[in-house]
Design a protein around this motif. Structure first.
Motif, PDB file in Angstrom:
ATOM      1  N   PHE A  90      47.377  19.239  73.435  1.00  0.00           N
ATOM      2  CA  PHE A  90      47.796  20.162  74.505  1.00  0.00           C
ATOM      3  C   PHE A  90      47.186  19.734  75.837  1.00  0.00           C
ATOM      4  CE2 PHE A  90      49.036  24.584  72.575  1.00  0.00           C
ATOM      5  CZ  PHE A  90      49.971  23.976  71.773  1.00  0.00           C
ATOM      6  N   GLN A  94      52.924  18.376  73.954  1.00  0.00           N
ATOM      7  CA  GLN A  94      53.942  19.091  74.726  1.00  0.00           C
ATOM      8  C   GLN A  94      54.809  18.056  75.441  1.00  0.00           C
ATOM      9  OE1 GLN A  94      53.954  22.825  74.845  1.00  0.00           O
ATOM     10  NE2 GLN A  94      52.938  22.086  72.996  1.00  0.00           N
ATOM     11  N   HIS A 106      59.534  27.858  70.696  1.00  0.00           N
ATOM     12  CA  HIS A 106      59.211  26.616  69.984  1.00  0.00           C
ATOM     13  C   HIS A 106      60.498  25.993  69.446  1.00  0.00           C
ATOM     14  CE1 HIS A 106      54.819  28.066  69.333  1.00  0.00           C
ATOM     15  NE2 HIS A 106      55.025  27.570  70.539  1.00  0.00           N
ATOM     16  N   GLN A 114      51.796  18.575  68.139  1.00  0.00           N
ATOM     17  CA  GLN A 114      51.295  19.486  69.177  1.00  0.00           C
ATOM     18  C   GLN A 114      51.394  18.905  70.577  1.00  0.00           C
ATOM     19  OE1 GLN A 114      50.816  22.534  68.389  1.00  0.00           O
ATOM     20  NE2 GLN A 114      51.211  22.027  66.260  1.00  0.00           N
ATOM     21  N   LYS A 116      45.487  21.711  68.038  1.00  0.00           N
ATOM     22  CA  LYS A 116      46.215  21.880  69.298  1.00  0.00           C
ATOM     23  C   LYS A 116      45.467  21.320  70.505  1.00  0.00           C
ATOM     24  CE  LYS A 116      48.561  26.201  68.061  1.00  0.00           C
ATOM     25  NZ  LYS A 116      48.277  27.635  67.976  1.00  0.00           N
ATOM     26  N   PHE A 123      58.865  31.671  60.037  1.00  0.00           N
ATOM     27  CA  PHE A 123      58.555  32.246  61.352  1.00  0.00           C
ATOM     28  C   PHE A 123      58.456  31.142  62.401  1.00  0.00           C
ATOM     29  CE2 PHE A 123      55.228  32.822  64.567  1.00  0.00           C
ATOM     30  CZ  PHE A 123      55.930  33.677  65.392  1.00  0.00           C
TER      31      PHE A 123
HETATM   32  C1  LIG Z   1      48.479  24.908  62.042  1.00  0.00           C
HETATM   33  C2  LIG Z   1      49.514  25.407  62.977  1.00  0.00           C
HETATM   34  C3  LIG Z   1      50.438  26.346  62.563  1.00  0.00           C
HETATM   35  C4  LIG Z   1      51.432  26.800  63.424  1.00  0.00           C
HETATM   36  N1  LIG Z   1      52.337  27.717  62.990  1.00  0.00           N
HETATM   37  C5  LIG Z   1      53.336  28.132  63.812  1.00  0.00           C
HETATM   38  C6  LIG Z   1      54.340  29.041  63.347  1.00  0.00           C
HETATM   39  O1  LIG Z   1      54.323  29.491  62.195  1.00  0.00           O
HETATM   40  N2  LIG Z   1      55.324  29.392  64.206  1.00  0.00           N
HETATM   41  C7  LIG Z   1      55.375  28.923  65.496  1.00  0.00           C
HETATM   42  O2  LIG Z   1      56.283  29.265  66.249  1.00  0.00           O
HETATM   43  N3  LIG Z   1      54.425  28.066  65.971  1.00  0.00           N
HETATM   44  C8  LIG Z   1      53.418  27.648  65.148  1.00  0.00           C
HETATM   45  N4  LIG Z   1      52.459  26.782  65.608  1.00  0.00           N
HETATM   46  C9  LIG Z   1      52.542  26.293  66.993  1.00  0.00           C
HETATM   47  C10 LIG Z   1      53.532  25.151  67.145  1.00  0.00           C
HETATM   48  O3  LIG Z   1      53.487  24.258  66.067  1.00  0.00           O
HETATM   49  C11 LIG Z   1      53.200  24.325  68.381  1.00  0.00           C
HETATM   50  O4  LIG Z   1      52.896  25.092  69.468  1.00  0.00           O
HETATM   51  C12 LIG Z   1      54.236  23.296  68.736  1.00  0.00           C
HETATM   52  O5  LIG Z   1      53.806  22.657  69.906  1.00  0.00           O
HETATM   53  C13 LIG Z   1      55.600  23.890  68.983  1.00  0.00           C
HETATM   54  O6  LIG Z   1      56.501  22.870  69.030  1.00  0.00           O
HETATM   55  P1  LIG Z   1      57.336  22.530  70.366  1.00  0.00           P
HETATM   56  O7  LIG Z   1      56.326  22.327  71.443  1.00  0.00           O
HETATM   57  O8  LIG Z   1      58.001  21.275  69.965  1.00  0.00           O
HETATM   58  O9  LIG Z   1      58.258  23.654  70.625  1.00  0.00           O
HETATM   59  C14 LIG Z   1      51.476  26.312  64.753  1.00  0.00           C
HETATM   60  C15 LIG Z   1      50.531  25.376  65.174  1.00  0.00           C
HETATM   61  C16 LIG Z   1      49.566  24.918  64.303  1.00  0.00           C
HETATM   62  C17 LIG Z   1      48.577  23.884  64.774  1.00  0.00           C
END
Ligand SMILES: Cc1cc2nc3c(=O)[nH]c(=O)nc-3n(C[C@H](O)[C@H](O)[C@H](O)COP(=O)(O)O)c2cc1C
Length: 451
Positions: free
Chosen positions: A308, A205, A170, A203, A304, A165
């Motif tokens: 963030f 951005q 993302h 995490q 996060k 997922f």
């Molecule tokens: C423990 C944890 C689990 C996460 N699981 C998911 C997930 O299953 N799917 C998703 O889209 N984002 C998930 N996230 C959020 C993204 O990892 C996060 O927002 C990240 O910044 C997205 O990457 P990007 O900014 O490079 O697009 C999760 C965050 C954490 C801390």
């Protein structure tokens, strides 16, 4: 020196009384989650489950509170923003490890791949199955080849298949979408058990064109050491505990979910792509990692919040140097509710800052701007500003049909609306002084002063 790997950080936690061994057998189904929920509620230590019924121990709750996050950053509440923004401004390139990689001491391919031999917990009876929750996904943009790292959940379907997922906003999700469009396979690697700065780097951005290994290097103050995966050209952290190499299979869609998520609600099950495992590599005495997610505050939120806040602040300050601080609250899932402290330079600047924040990749629902005399991390202070520095008809506005987080349980499909509240004093207008008794902090009052 930065922590070299997860185990270096665990030994610091142990010395600080922030990690406790559980030596008695513990059931992966529900009991690990119960123990993690209990220690979290008690603001207790991380737990190292030594007897999981598999060949591997399992550590959980590593980032279970802000105290341990600050130990990871080697910072305090006073220094943390400066620590992270300095790191963002000073990226460090990764290097290739010279010599054998600890994460590839054992290499399992073909019939030797068996995910069911790993200590993957099932967190709740309503969950769709066991979930890998503490993994980092490495994937590359099929157009640019730029690597991304991010945390993503994976449901264990069978010995070689995982449910995938990723939200479409993302980068892993964007990389999957591009791969489908270009009809090329998307390789990935789930990395489990890394040094804390690499974990927090996920995490930050930093935009779709940033190479996250540089971000992790900046946070570490030293390069991340990488090694090539065994079944793809992806580079993975050499000092990780486990690497699960995979290729995304969009033809084989299976039911994924439910899972108790960071919103505090179960996300419903739906058909999603799968990840076909092409290799599992690990250290000889590898430690697996689990992580509890759910109603705030969990490890998900702790992971996060610091990156963030610091990285969003950096982004917004480029346009609005008048912004001095930002709080992305845990209660809002570190996503929906953002409070900004700023001193507007011109009439309407607060509203512009709100609109820029609404348009960020966090997709918030509430953005509030207050003057810097308000403690943005104290809800009572923010509510005081909203009570007496706001004329609702003038200072509150709603932007309709804004994109929202896909896991939000109460939206209209992919969109919702976002509320902006300008709770700064009216610009250029006389405003009453805040009433405060002068010099009370230093007033000598031995009857109540301690000691
Ligand atoms: C423990 C944890 C689990 C996460 N699981 C998911 C997930 O299953 N799917 C998703 O889209 N984002 C998930 N996230 C959020 C993204 O990892 C996060 O927002 C990240 O910044 C997205 O990457 P990007 O900014 O490079 O697009 C999760 C965050 C954490 C801390």
């Amino acid at each position: 020196m930065p922590y070299k790997d997860l185990r270096a950080f665990l030994s610091t936690l142990k010395e600080a009384g922030e990690l406790v061994d559980i030596t008695r057998p513990i059931a992966l189904q529900y009991d690990v989650a119960k123990a993690l929920a209990k220690t979290s509620a008690a603001d207790g230590p991380a737990l190292l489950f030594k007897d999981t019924g598999t060949a591997f121990p399992l550590v959980g709750g590593v980032y279970g509170n802000r105290r341990r996050a600050l130990i990871a950053f080697e910072a305090t509440d006073e220094t943390i923003h400066e620590r992270v923004t300095r790191a963002i401004d000073n990226p460090v390139a990764p290097v290739d490890l010279v010599g054998p990689a600890p994460c590839q001491e054992i290499v399992l391919t073909g019939v030797d791949i068996d995910l069911t031999k790993l200590p993957v917990p099932t967190y709740s009876p309503k969950d769709g199955g066991p979930y890998i929750t503490a993994g980092i996904v490495v994937s590359e943009d099929p157009d640019t080849g730029i690597p991304d790292i991010g945390n993503y959940r994976f449901q264990l379907h069978d010995a070689t298949t995982l449910g995938v997922f990723s939200a479409s906003n993302h980068r892993f999700g964007k990389n999957m979408a591009k791969a489908i469009q270009r009809k090329v396979p998307l390789h990935g690697a789930i990395v489990i058990g890394v040094d804390p700065m690499t974990m927090f780097a996920c995490q930050v951005q930093s935009g779709d064109r940033s190479n996250d290994w540089f971000v992790a290097g900046g946070l570490r103050g030293a390069p991340v050491e990488l090694v090539q995966a065994t079944t793809s050209t992806l580079k993975v952290p050499a000092h990780a505990e486990f690497i699960i190499e995979f290729v995304v299979d969009t033809d084989d869609q299976r039911v994924e979910g439910p899972l108790g998520e960071y919103t505090g609600y179960y996300t419903p099950a739906s058909m999603k792509p799968t990840a076909k495992v092409t290799a599992i590599t690990h250290r000889r005495d590898a430690i697996f990692q689990g992580l509890l997610t759910g109603k705030p505050i969990t490890e998900n939120h702790v992971l996060k919040q610091i990156p963030f806040e610091a990285s969003m602040l950096r982004q917004l300050q480029a346009q609005f140097p008048s912004i001095s601080d930002m709080s992305i609250t845990s209660s809002g899932g570190v996503q929906t509710y953002i409070v900004i402290a700023m001193t507007p330079r011109y009439e309407g600047e607060a509203r512009h800052a709100i609109l820029a924040t609404m348009a960020s990749n966090l997709h918030p629902k509430w953005v509030v701007v207050v003057d810097p005399d308000i403690d943005i991390r104290k809800s009572s202070e923010v509510e005081w500003a909203m009570s007496f520095r706001v004329k609702p008809r003038e200072d509150v506005f709603v932007v309709d049909r804004t994109a929202t987080a896909p896991l939000d349980p109460y939206t209209d499909g992919g969109y919702s609306s976002t509320v902006g509240i300008d709770a700064t004093r009216p610009f250029g207008v006389e405003f009453p002084d805040v009433s405060e008794v002068p010099d009370w902090r230093t007033f000598d009052l031995p009857e109540i002063d301690k000691g």
